[in-house]
Structures are given as C-alpha cells and as structure tokens.
Design an enzyme around this catalytic site. Structure first.
Site, PDB file in Angstrom:
ATOM      1  N   LYS A   8       0.835  -1.203   0.000  1.00 24.27           N
ATOM      2  CA  LYS A   8       0.000   0.000   0.000  1.00 24.27           C
ATOM      3  C   LYS A   8       0.867   1.249   0.000  1.00 24.27           C
ATOM      4  CE  LYS A   8      -2.289   1.012   3.857  1.00 24.27           C
ATOM      5  NZ  LYS A   8      -3.341   1.181   4.881  1.00 24.27           N
ATOM      6  N   SER A  24      -5.107   3.669 -16.827  1.00 25.11           N
ATOM      7  CA  SER A  24      -4.110   3.281 -15.841  1.00 25.11           C
ATOM      8  C   SER A  24      -3.752   4.393 -14.872  1.00 25.11           C
ATOM      9  CB  SER A  24      -2.834   2.773 -16.505  1.00 25.11           C
ATOM     10  OG  SER A  24      -2.189   3.843 -17.150  1.00 25.11           O
ATOM     11  N   TYR A  57      -4.490  -0.496 -13.583  1.00 22.26           N
ATOM     12  CA  TYR A  57      -3.178  -1.134 -13.559  1.00 22.26           C
ATOM     13  C   TYR A  57      -2.099  -0.048 -13.550  1.00 22.26           C
ATOM     14  CZ  TYR A  57      -3.151  -0.042 -18.522  1.00 22.26           C
ATOM     15  OH  TYR A  57      -3.192   0.624 -19.721  1.00 22.26           O
TER      16      TYR A  57
END
Length: 113
Positions: A8, A24, A57
């Site tokens: 994270k 993205s 992504y």
C-alpha cells in the site's frame, strides 16, 4: 487461497489527471519499488477527498518525480491535489497469509520517500 493486502502507498497526492490516455495510473518508480509493486499490476485506488474507489493497472513513472497520475477515464474521478491510498492484493495459502507482512509506504510531502 485467500486475497490479502500485499502492499500500500498510503496518502499519496495526485499530481496529474490525464484524460487523453488509454487508462491506468502512472506512479513514480521509487514509490513502486518501496511498496513492492510492479508495472502492469492491478491496484485499487481510494480517493480520501471524494470517496471514489476504482481499479486499474500501474504504469512506471519517472524515478523520484513524485508522479501520481490518473489516466483515461480514471482522470474524471480525481482532482489534482487529492489524497489517495493505492492498494495491491495477493492470493496466497491461508496458512502463509497468517504470517505474511505487507509493505506499507507512507510518503512525505511531494510523494517522496
């Protein structure tokens, strides 16, 4: 197999929102390395300012640039200056997951390590 937090980036700041891109999130390469994330990896993005949640992504950004840029349709869900949490998950065996330690990165001002 269960899905658990792998890594994270906690409270990074959006530096750009580029609508004219195919999709993205672009993330500073140094931040990716610190969090154990890679280009092409699926991530969940949580915007602390407006509550939006989305998945996309990763694209590797310039090292030490502090870049956090939402591209394509995701650019409509954030504003430059918003605070994000970027989360990646991993599938692993239940017993392995009990002992797994996720990488959590708390960048400083300017999205620096």
């Amino acid at each position: 197999m269960i899905e658990v937090l792998k890594s994270k980036l906690h409270r990074v700041v959006v530096t750009e929102a580029n609508l004219d891109y195919m999709g993205s999130i672009t993330i500073d390469e140094a931040l990716l390395e610190a969090a154990g994330m890679i280009a092409g990896e699926k991530v969940q993005i949580v915007d602390n300012n407006n509550g939006e949640r989305l998945e996309t992504y990763i694209i590797k950004g310039e090292r030490n640039s502090g870049c956090i840029c939402l591209n394509g349709a995701a650019a409509r869900k954030v504003q430059v200056g918003d605070i994000l949490i970027i989360i990646s998950y991993a599938l692993m065996d239940f017993e392995e997951a009990k002992h797994f330690e996720p990488k959590v990165v708390f960048p400083k001002s300017g999205n620096k390590l």
